[in-house]
Design a protein around this motif. Structure first.
Motif, short mmCIF file in Angstrom:
data_model
loop_
_atom_site.label_atom_id
_atom_site.label_comp_id
_atom_site.label_asym_id
_atom_site.label_seq_id
_atom_site.Cartn_x
_atom_site.Cartn_y
_atom_site.Cartn_z
N THR B 27 0.82 -1.23 0.00
CA THR B 27 0.00 0.00 0.00
C THR B 27 0.85 1.27 0.00
O THR B 27 0.33 2.35 -0.23
N PRO B 29 2.85 4.05 -1.51
CA PRO B 29 2.84 4.48 -2.92
C PRO B 29 4.14 4.16 -3.67
O PRO B 29 4.08 3.73 -4.83
N ALA B 32 4.62 0.61 -5.27
CA ALA B 32 3.68 0.14 -6.30
C ALA B 32 4.44 -0.69 -7.32
O ALA B 32 5.47 -0.28 -7.82
N ARG B 292 -3.81 -5.52 -10.16
CA ARG B 292 -3.58 -4.15 -9.69
C ARG B 292 -3.74 -3.13 -10.83
O ARG B 292 -4.28 -2.05 -10.63
N LEU B 296 -6.48 -0.14 -10.65
CA LEU B 296 -6.14 1.29 -10.70
C LEU B 296 -7.14 2.03 -11.58
O LEU B 296 -7.55 3.15 -11.28
N GLU B 312 -0.07 5.78 -13.57
CA GLU B 312 0.30 4.82 -12.54
C GLU B 312 0.29 3.39 -13.07
O GLU B 312 1.01 2.53 -12.57
N ARG B 351 3.38 11.58 -5.43
CA ARG B 351 3.06 10.47 -4.51
C ARG B 351 3.78 10.60 -3.17
O ARG B 351 3.83 9.66 -2.40
N ARG B 362 -6.23 5.09 -1.28
CA ARG B 362 -6.66 4.48 -2.54
C ARG B 362 -6.13 3.03 -2.65
O ARG B 362 -6.85 2.12 -3.07
N ASN B 363 -4.87 2.85 -2.28
CA ASN B 363 -4.29 1.50 -2.36
C ASN B 363 -4.99 0.53 -1.41
O ASN B 363 -5.11 -0.66 -1.71
N GLU B 364 -5.45 1.04 -0.29
CA GLU B 364 -6.23 0.19 0.61
C GLU B 364 -7.59 -0.14 -0.01
O GLU B 364 -8.11 -1.24 0.18
N LEU B 366 -7.97 -0.55 -3.15
CA LEU B 366 -7.65 -1.61 -4.12
C LEU B 366 -7.62 -2.97 -3.43
O LEU B 366 -8.06 -3.98 -3.99
N ARG B 367 -7.10 -2.98 -2.19
CA ARG B 367 -7.09 -4.25 -1.43
C ARG B 367 -8.53 -4.72 -1.21
O ARG B 367 -8.81 -5.91 -1.29
#
Lengths: 415, 371
Positions: B27, B29, B32, B292, B296, B312, B351, B362-364, B366-367
């Motif tokens: 998570t 940045p 990634a 991933r 995104l 990204e 980032r 945001r990455n969380e 995605l999880r």
């Protein structure tokens, strides 16, 4: 103002008083209800005293035709009493009659665009861009005509003012899709604005109506403060004197806006913490670009004063938000928070860090460290431990104080 | 960032899946697209794409990550859990990531999603095992009643299954318990694929569907939207994603072929167990890292964020190692061995600092959206 409001009936007065004391969510609900009314009349008058609260709350507003038409020009709109013919602004009283004129002139096409915005709000940027692609160039052509519409008389500004305003609005709206596309091309600021695109927009504005040039630069710097560097480079070409003069006028206007009472503070104190952080970033970028331009000492003093107010505004917003929206709600928790409550707490914590990250570039690093440290300590306190799981505590501490502090909270072997 | 402290490997063209590493859902940045792989020195190490987007990767062990960025608690926990793994493969990294998410280190939504995924994986393993066993029964006794769901399991079916396995064991010359163990192991290994011919509920078919739907959504956006250099990048990413989805679908079909002959599959298990397990993991290896990329895009809600998402997506698009060309029964497009394109940035302000908080969130997300 309607008759009933003017006569000040006791019932109306009482209602106004109640409205003035309404909580933020109540204000948002009342305004949304009034916004949804087709005939607003007296209801509009009733919510007039709430306008300042609305500025602070920034709720999404219905995407009415007038709001859509003037969306790209919003940073230039000022209350009518503050407008002067030689100002680089648009009086708010001009909005409704001009929008009505454009809507009527566009006939079915206008009605279709109006219908396209119905049921939506001004928070829907993609929709605004899509509808604006059709509306703004068409409106530009209509407003380029010299005829003064009948609806203009309500403004009491006179025909000359109409022709002057309609001319500049026409020139600006004609370039609104290009400005929108250029902003979109920066992909949320990942890419710098293209110098050629800026040069083309300014060139077309200058050809259409040179009076609109400083207004376009004002819009450009408001939406893309990083464009200041490109503008400086453009001031070496054939159009150098014109661009230089217009840039000076635009920066004067932007600086004046920041200098007026509440000009900085309102932008920091309103909207979400992310909005606030965005405003800090934009203002700091603008101040930075102005400082670099070999400014005279009087300008430097102005900038210094604005920067001080920005710093103070950031600290005040940070401290009040930390107390009111994070620590107080944490203290009020009766049991383990549900997912929505925890998400709300994390959003506030994250917003505080976003604001702090931007604000500490202006100053106040020690203050923020101190407040963040205290907040993390409060979350780790026995009183809060009873109301939050260790994982939830660690999440908040991680956001506020970093992953090392959170790993320490999680215990041995976590670091 | 102290780039001088960690040497940048300029020409990282992995020959094998092992050297490429396994995509891990970090998570942080700046992590990634980072992959985890075995290391003879430190147990495991990270392969981190050059943060500038330029050529090359950093090979770092965990203390070295601190020179690149400040990892989140989630990533620290994930790395720690992976360090204790005996084998580094897509299944073990996935299980570790789900456990870390379940503990709440990526937020409540990701924890809830992990709970759902773990339960779905468990059901899928049971179903795969059951279907393989029923496949053997039906092959031995073609006139018997067919079963396609765990709900159809009965004591009578269990007796028939046991009899069938004993019959095959006698024919192959192996203990029935060995074959039963083989069916269970293959059930586990093939569960992400889905043993039923038309299984669309297993993870790999769902991932392929997600890639196809995402690339279609991107193509639609591109046809109505931008007409600039970002559109060019978008078309490259869309084509690569379509190709990954198509190749994945072809490989899925090829991997499922042996399920038509479950007794033959059991015989293969007895003679070439490692080969069978390796085949079961090909789809995961082929598509490793693609989820991933799709997420995104799917997490971007406006035109502006979609444009930003494209920047990204590009550096995290998986590049296949040359080892994939040696796979039989599937033609891997040569383009999949090369980066789609490179987009370099001169700084990381987009980032770092204030931007990092939104990106971690945001990455969380995605999880939480992950299959």
């Amino acid at each position: 103002m309607t008759e009933s409001a003017r006569t000040g009936e006791p019932a109306i007065r009482a209602l106004r008083q109640e409205l003035a004391q309404a909580s933020d969510p109540q204000v948002m609900r009342i305004v949304a209800t009034v916004d949804a009314l087709m005939a607003r009349g007296a209801a509009d008058d009733l919510i007039a005293p709430l306008r300042q609260r609305l500025v602070e709350l920034r709720p999404p507003r219905p995407l009415r035709f007038a709001r859509l038409l003037f969306h790209p020009l919003d940073p230039l709109i000022v209350p009518a009493p503050k407008w002067r013919p030689d100002h680089l602004t648009i009086p708010r009283t001009a909005v409704t009659p001009i929008a009505a004129h454009v809507l009527r002139s566009m006939a079915q096409a206008g009605a279709a665009i109006d219908a396209g915005g119905s049921g939506h709000t001004d928070a829907e940027t993609d929709l605004i861009a899509r509808l604006g692609q059709s509306l703004w160039p068409a409106a530009a052509l209509i407003l380029a005509e010299p005829d003064v519409p009948d609806s203009w008389s309500v403004t009491e500004l006179g025909d000359t003012a109409y022709r002057q305003l309609a001319g500049t609005i026409s020139a600006l709206l004609a370039q609104a899709p290009a400005l929108d596309a250029m902003c979109a091309a920066t992909a949320n600021g990942l890419l710098p604005p293209r110098a050629e695109a800026i040069g083309e927009i300014l060139g077309r504005i200058r050809a259409a109506n040179s009076n609109a040039l400083p207004m376009m630069i004002t819009l450009l710097l408001t939406r893309l403060p990083q464009a200041a560097a490109v503008l400086a480079a453009l001031q070496t070409g054939l159009d150098a004197p014109a661009v230089q003069a217009a840039s000076d006028q635009a920066t004067d206007l932007l600086l004046q806006r920041l200098e007026v009472a509440g000009g900085v503070e309102t932008r920091i104190a309103t909207g979400s913490l992310a909005d606030s952080a965005g405003a800090v970033k934009d203002i700091a970028a603008l101040l930075g670009s102005l400082e670099k331009a070999n400014a005279p000492s009087s300008r430097r003093a102005q900038l210094h004063a604005v920067r001080d107010r920005l710093d103070t505004g950031c600290r005040q917003r940070f401290a009040s938000e930390l107390q009111d929206d994070l620590l107080l709600p944490l203290g009020r928790l009766a049991s383990l928070p549900d997912a929505a409550q925890m998400s709300a707490l994390e959003t506030v914590a994250r917003g505080l860090r976003v604001l702090e990250s931007e604000a500490r570039k202006i100053g106040g690093g020690v203050t923020y460290d101190l407040l963040l440290g205290k907040a993390a300590a409060a979350i780790e306190s026995p009183a809060v431990q009873e109301r939050l799981s260790v994982a939830d505590q660690a999440r908040l501490v991680e956001i506020l104080a970093g992953s090392d502090a959170a790993l320490a909270l999680l215990g041995p072997g976590s670091r | 960032m102290t780039e001088t402290a960690i040497p940048l490997i300029e020409n990282h063209q992995p020959a094998t899946f092992r050297t490429r590493g396994i995509a891990a859902p970090f998570t942080t940045p700046l992590l990634a697209g980072a992959r985890i792989r075995e290391s003879s020195r430190t147990g495991i190490e990270l392969v981190v794409p050059n943060p500038s987007g330029g050529r090359g990767v950093y090979i770092v062990h965990w203390p070295g990550v601190g020179a690149l960025c400040k990892p989140t608690v989630h990533d620290t926990m994930l790395f720690r859990r992976c360090s204790a793994l005996r084998d580094i493969d897509t299944a073990s990294i996935r299980a570790a990531a789900l456990d870390v998410a379940l503990e709440g280190h990526a937020g409540r939504d990701a924890a809830a999603a992990a709970e759902t995924s773990i339960a779905a994986d468990r059901s899928q393993r049971l179903l795969s095992h059951f279907l393989l066993l029923m496949g053997v029964v039906e092959q031995v006794d073609p006139d018997g009643i067919k079963a396609t769901s765990l709900l159809e399991r009965t004591p009578d079916r269990d007796r028939r299954a046991s009899a069938a396995v004993h019959l095959v064991a006698k024919e192959i010359g192996r203990p029935a318990s060995y074959l039963a163990g083989g069916l269970a192991a293959m059930g586990d290994a093939f569960s992400p694929i889905g043993v039923a011919a038309d299984d669309q509920a297993a993870r790999i078919p769902r991932l392929i569907l997600r890639l196809r739907e995402t690339s279609a959504a991107m193509a639609s956006w591109l046809s109505d939207g931008p007409n600039d250099e970002i559109a060019g990048l978008g078309r490259l990413v869309t084509a690569a994603m379509q190709s990954a989805g198509d190749t994945g679908a072809a490989l899925l079909q090829a991997t499922r072929l042996p399920f038509a002959d479950p007794v033959g599959l059991l015989k293969s298990w007895c003679s070439a167990r490692t080969e069978v397990i390796a085949r079961s993991g090909r789809c995961d290896a082929l598509l490793d890292g693609w989820e991933r990329v799709a997420l995104l895009w799917l997490a971007a809600a406006t035109d502006a964020t979609r444009r930003a998402a494209l920047f990204e997506m590009i550096p995290v698009i998986p590049v296949l190692p040359r080892e994939a060309m040696d796979w039989d029964g599937i033609a891997i497009p040569a383009a999949a061995m090369d980066p789609v394109c490179r987009v370099t940035s001169h700084d990381n302000t987009w980032r770092n600092g204030s931007a990092s908080f939104g990106l971690v969130e945001r990455n969380e997300t995605l999880r939480a959206m992950s299959l």
